[in-house]
Design a protein around this motif. Structure first.
Motif, mmCIF file in Angstrom:
data_model
loop_
_atom_site.group_PDB
_atom_site.id
_atom_site.type_symbol
_atom_site.label_atom_id
_atom_site.label_comp_id
_atom_site.label_asym_id
_atom_site.label_seq_id
_atom_site.Cartn_x
_atom_site.Cartn_y
_atom_site.Cartn_z
ATOM 1 N N GLY A 252 0.828 -1.204 0.000
ATOM 2 C CA GLY A 252 0.000 0.000 0.000
ATOM 3 C C GLY A 252 0.855 1.243 0.000
ATOM 4 O O GLY A 252 0.327 2.353 0.173
ATOM 5 N N SER A 253 2.192 1.058 -0.145
ATOM 6 C CA SER A 253 3.130 2.175 -0.140
ATOM 7 C C SER A 253 2.916 3.024 1.114
ATOM 8 O O SER A 253 2.912 2.497 2.225
ATOM 9 C CB SER A 253 2.990 2.993 -1.421
ATOM 10 O OG SER A 253 4.045 3.905 -1.554
ATOM 11 N N HIS A 254 2.712 4.338 0.956
ATOM 12 C CA HIS A 254 2.571 5.221 2.121
ATOM 13 C C HIS A 254 1.113 5.435 2.516
ATOM 14 O O HIS A 254 0.817 6.263 3.367
ATOM 15 C CB HIS A 254 3.223 6.567 1.833
ATOM 16 C CG HIS A 254 2.606 7.303 0.675
ATOM 17 N ND1 HIS A 254 2.887 6.965 -0.634
ATOM 18 C CD2 HIS A 254 1.701 8.306 0.606
ATOM 19 C CE1 HIS A 254 2.198 7.748 -1.445
ATOM 20 N NE2 HIS A 254 1.465 8.570 -0.716
ATOM 21 N N ALA A 255 0.185 4.664 1.912
ATOM 22 C CA ALA A 255 -1.237 4.793 2.251
ATOM 23 C C ALA A 255 -1.482 4.267 3.665
ATOM 24 O O ALA A 255 -0.615 3.601 4.257
ATOM 25 C CB ALA A 255 -2.079 4.016 1.235
ATOM 26 N N PRO A 256 -2.649 4.549 4.253
ATOM 27 C CA PRO A 256 -2.958 4.046 5.600
ATOM 28 C C PRO A 256 -2.776 2.538 5.704
ATOM 29 O O PRO A 256 -2.885 1.812 4.716
ATOM 30 C CB PRO A 256 -4.430 4.450 5.796
ATOM 31 C CG PRO A 256 -4.601 5.659 4.930
ATOM 32 C CD PRO A 256 -3.725 5.430 3.733
ATOM 33 N N GLN A 257 -2.517 2.062 6.929
ATOM 34 C CA GLN A 257 -2.117 0.667 7.119
ATOM 35 C C GLN A 257 -3.193 -0.344 6.759
ATOM 36 O O GLN A 257 -2.883 -1.513 6.497
ATOM 37 C CB GLN A 257 -1.681 0.445 8.574
ATOM 38 C CG GLN A 257 -2.782 0.657 9.601
ATOM 39 C CD GLN A 257 -2.228 0.692 11.012
ATOM 40 O OE1 GLN A 257 -1.269 1.399 11.301
ATOM 41 N NE2 GLN A 257 -2.822 -0.077 11.903
ATOM 42 N N ASN A 258 -4.473 0.069 6.712
ATOM 43 C CA ASN A 258 -5.519 -0.878 6.324
ATOM 44 C C ASN A 258 -5.709 -0.942 4.808
ATOM 45 O O ASN A 258 -6.497 -1.733 4.319
ATOM 46 C CB ASN A 258 -6.849 -0.521 6.999
ATOM 47 C CG ASN A 258 -7.409 0.814 6.532
ATOM 48 O OD1 ASN A 258 -6.684 1.811 6.460
ATOM 49 N ND2 ASN A 258 -8.685 0.862 6.225
ATOM 50 N N HIS A 259 -4.987 -0.117 4.064
ATOM 51 C CA HIS A 259 -5.014 -0.168 2.605
ATOM 52 C C HIS A 259 -3.926 -1.130 2.117
ATOM 53 O O HIS A 259 -2.976 -1.436 2.828
ATOM 54 C CB HIS A 259 -4.741 1.212 2.000
ATOM 55 C CG HIS A 259 -5.843 2.196 2.244
ATOM 56 N ND1 HIS A 259 -6.284 3.075 1.287
ATOM 57 C CD2 HIS A 259 -6.599 2.454 3.337
ATOM 58 C CE1 HIS A 259 -7.250 3.830 1.771
ATOM 59 N NE2 HIS A 259 -7.449 3.473 3.029
ATOM 60 N N ASN A 260 -4.078 -1.599 0.898
ATOM 61 C CA ASN A 260 -3.025 -2.398 0.280
ATOM 62 C C ASN A 260 -3.179 -2.302 -1.232
ATOM 63 O O ASN A 260 -4.143 -1.698 -1.726
ATOM 64 C CB ASN A 260 -3.060 -3.853 0.750
ATOM 65 C CG ASN A 260 -1.666 -4.404 0.983
ATOM 66 O OD1 ASN A 260 -0.731 -4.092 0.234
ATOM 67 N ND2 ASN A 260 -1.510 -5.214 2.021
ATOM 68 N N GLY A 261 -2.231 -2.878 -1.962
ATOM 69 C CA GLY A 261 -2.284 -2.734 -3.409
ATOM 70 C C GLY A 261 -1.309 -3.662 -4.104
ATOM 71 O O GLY A 261 -0.651 -4.496 -3.476
ATOM 72 N N LEU A 262 -1.221 -3.514 -5.419
ATOM 73 C CA LEU A 262 -0.333 -4.329 -6.242
ATOM 74 C C LEU A 262 0.475 -3.441 -7.178
ATOM 75 O O LEU A 262 -0.062 -2.495 -7.759
ATOM 76 C CB LEU A 262 -1.142 -5.323 -7.089
ATOM 77 C CG LEU A 262 -2.001 -6.359 -6.373
ATOM 78 C CD1 LEU A 262 -2.797 -7.167 -7.395
ATOM 79 C CD2 LEU A 262 -1.145 -7.270 -5.515
#
Length: 719
Positions: free
Chosen positions: A325-335
């Motif tokens: 999720g890079s620098h996004a909030p900890q409950n976010h994620n991504g690819l």
């Protein structure tokens, strides 16, 4: 009469429950169990005698069925060998109403003899007891009067103990993000198993849609990004295992087209330290393998390492995926996706999302999964670059001896850089901080642009008399620095420093940056260093692609860099790699030091602006792209017709205006945000109060646009 008595007894029980003291000890107990069981991988051991023992036994069962591994240990059996169940990182939950139960006090002594540092959570009605004194966290029942007619048999007190246990269970379930799917995995039969599986299906439909799910909502420029766990109120989880499994299948189909029908694909998978990462990684690997690809699972990794896995080693993979999720909030994620040509572009991402929406097929022959420690290979690559760059005549393998470098990983994935790269090269990294990966990011945001993070690193560099401070974001594709005086080297100063290094190696070459860089930086690159500053659109992938394009038309370009800390070098595949940026600078530091010079001498002539800021203006129109474009266009017309304001040429994003009015001496850039319904306004001035003067004139002009929220101008006292 009997009904009145029953009502009275129930009211007494309810009053006792409502009177349980709500103290910080509840939170302390939850923190202890979470720390030891879920982070350190221990278990919860419950114990009690008599009725308290029955309650403790029930608690162990309930904790286990809701995601917190637990066992019940009978105090008497503990004295006959069962004490051996206690292992490192276990935590004990002991229940005794009196706090004086002999068998429990003996159990405490026995447990301490086996594990002196074992923590105890105690539930008791006697907060002044010996058991309470032994507690690490002590929850008081309130010691309610028993409803027993004799006032002797534990009745009401056992009710409060049970309720306290229920409260701890629920708090832990929320802390670990326990779901119906998780519950179903632990209950394969019976009523609760059926109910949880049905609820899990409903959750899946809410999360994935499936037919109705909007995969395009996950599009985030050249990445995919979503909400993996519940967080802020109103946020809807849209990036669960089912979604990511489909994305894995879609990526394999996309790759088969990219590689013109290659029969067998090898794909590496890595993740950052977010709590959702392991579950999502498992789902992604499943999606990749059911589509026929072989997977190389790296576990915790950095984003740049995933690309480098397509380049390094005896058998490079065909593609790599980073779950972050890079620098996004900890409950976010991504690819983030890579092939050997680099990171995918937004058009590629759009194609993958379209494939996912069409429910990509599975294949008959599944792929395999192997695990590999690629971070070791990647670290060795970085170390070799340093050795060749410094070329220390006496200690080739330890070229950084004598340098003290503080690394701040922000509890993200960058800790390896201190322990596996710098330390192996002889640097003193003993004052480094927050190297342990922790998805809670407990110390500060893992972000080189975060003020708290920079202040923390600056203080540590000054306290330890270090030569340099290095800070990374979560997945290590961005970096920032602090020099030996504690002064931050980021944004314009970071670009200036890296430009000085690159232009010494490649004189008169072009430096590509994003659009919000300062006029002082342009002078520094063009006039002072003799290079060519090429401003381009904001967005690290835009900057990188422009550098590649310029090289393609014969304009020598060795560095593409953003003010955010993304930097990509031609000799390193134009990969935005924070660790490579750091070693590039550290090589220069080591070589300067051997000549008695300091790093900050390279940018001592960089002009500093007196004042600068960024203002984000919300666009309230549903078609915010068109509305924002219209406002930018009208702003350009206004500025072009205004005396003392001039449109700047060769601007590739929004409108950039030089402001030469009284007391202004600066510029502003108005552009559309890459991802949000926002107009980003950057203002800079070389005069004190100049930003205020420019802002006042823009505020007056923007007042004509009904679809533009001007509340951000409150900072200037204009509302």
């Amino acid at each position: 009469m009997q009904k009145q008595e029953i009502q009275s007894l129930l009211e007494a029980e309810a009053k006792a429950v409502a009177s349980i003291p709500v103290t910080d000890e509840f939170g302390k107990a939850v923190d202890l169990i979470y720390e030891y069981v879920h982070k350190k991988k221990g278990k919860l051991i419950t114990s009690g005698m008599g009725k308290a023992g029955q309650i403790a036994n029930n608690m162990a069962t309930t904790f286990s069925s809701t995601g917190t591994p637990s066992v019940f240990l009978h105090p008497s059996e503990a004295q006959h060998g069962d004490l051996g169940i206690i292992q490192e990182n276990d935590v004990m939950l002991l229940i005794s109403n009196s706090g004086k139960t002999r068998e429990i006090l003996e159990l405490v002594d026995l447990a301490k003899g086996l594990r002196p540092d074992i923590p105890f959570v105690v539930i008791t009605g006697n907060k002044d007891s010996l058991l309470a004194e032994a507690a690490t966290a002590c929850i008081f029942t309130g010691n309610p009067p028993e409803v027993c007619a004799l006032g002797l048999t534990p009745t009401t007190s056992t009710t409060t103990m049970t309720v306290i246990g229920d409260v701890l269970v629920v708090l832990l379930m929320k802390r670990i993000g326990f779901t119906n799917h998780d519950y179903a995995l632990r209950h394969h039969g019976g009523y609760l198993g059926d109910k949880s599986r049905k609820a899990a299906v409903l959750e899946k439909n809410k999360i994935t849609g499936m037919e109705q799910f909007n995969f395009k909502a996950l599009h985030n420029g050249s990445d995919i990004r979503g909400i993996a766990r519940k967080g802020l109120k109103g946020e809807q989880v849209n990036f669960g295992p089912e979604v990511i499994e489909k994305l894995g299948r879609a990526f394999v189909i996309w790759l088969q087209t990219y590689f013109s029908g290659k029969d067998k694909l090898r794909i590496s998978v890595g993740r950052d330290c977010r709590h959702s990462g392991a579950e999502l990684s498992e789902a992604l690997c499943k999606g990749l393998t059911v589509a026929g690809a072989d997977v190389v699972d790296f576990g915790l990794a950095s984003t740049p390492a995933m690309f480098m896995s397509t380049q390094l080693g005896d058998n490079p993979v065909d593609a790599g995926i980073m779950i972050t999720g890079s620098h996004a909030p900890q409950n976010h994620n991504g690819l983030k996706f890579f092939t050997s040509e680099g990171g995918l572009d937004k058009n590629d991402i759009n194609e993958i999302l379209e494939l996912a929406e069409n429910n990509p097929h599975k294949v008959r022959h599944k792929g395999s999964i192997v695990r590999e420690d690629f971070m070791k290979t990647y670290s060795e690559y970085l170390s070799d670059v340093v050795k060749k760059g410094v070329k220390h005549a006496e200690v080739y393998d330890k070229p950084l001896e004598g340098l003290k470098i503080v690394v701040d990983a922000g509890n993200g994935c960058g800790g390896f850089f201190a322990t596996e790269v710098l330390q192996s090269l002889g640097a003193d990294v003993s004052e480094s901080q927050f190297l342990e990966p922790d998805g809670d990011f407990p110390n500060h945001a893992p972000d080189p642009e975060d003020t708290t993070a920079i202040v923390s690193l600056s203080n540590k560099v000054k306290e330890s008399n270090a030569d340099l401070g290095v800070i990374f974001d979560t997945d290590v594709d961005r970096t920032g620095f602090v020099d030996d005086t504690g002064k931050p080297v980021n944004r314009n100063s970071l670009i200036a420093l890296m430009s000085a290094i690159v232009l010494k190696e490649h004189p008169e070459s072009t430096i590509v940056t994003d659009s919000i860089t300062s006029d002082g930086l342009s002078w520094f690159i063009n006039e002072h260093l003799g290079g060519k500053h090429h401003r381009y659109q904001r967005g690290y992938k835009n900057v990188i692609n422009e550098a590649v394009r310029l090289n393609g038309i014969g304009q020598e370009t060795w560095l593409a860099i953003e003010t955010s800390g993304h930097a990509a070098f031609k000799e390193n595949y134009f990969l935005d790699d924070g660790a490579y940026t750091a070693i590039k600078l550290i090589i220069t530091l080591a070589n300067l030091r051997s000549k008695g010079k300091r790093l900050n001498e390279l940018i001592k002539d960089l002009p500093d602006s007196v004042d600068s800021c960024e203002v984000r203006l919300m666009i309230t129109s549903s078609d915010y792209i068109q509305a924002g474009s219209d406002i930018i266009s009208e702003t350009g017309i206004m500025a072009g017709n205004k005396s003392n304001w001039d449109l700047l040429p060769e601007n590739y994003e929004g409108v950039r205006v030089k402001c030469s009015g009284p007391g202004q001496d600066g510029w502003f850039l108005l552009r559309l945000s890459l991802h949000d319904p926002v107009l980003a306004l950057n203002i800079e001035s070389n005069e004190s109060g100049g930003v205020q003067k420019i802002a006042e004139e823009l505020f007056d002009f923007f007042g004509r646009f009904e679809n533009l929220d001007l509340s951000a101008f409150k900072r200037f006292g204009l509302l």
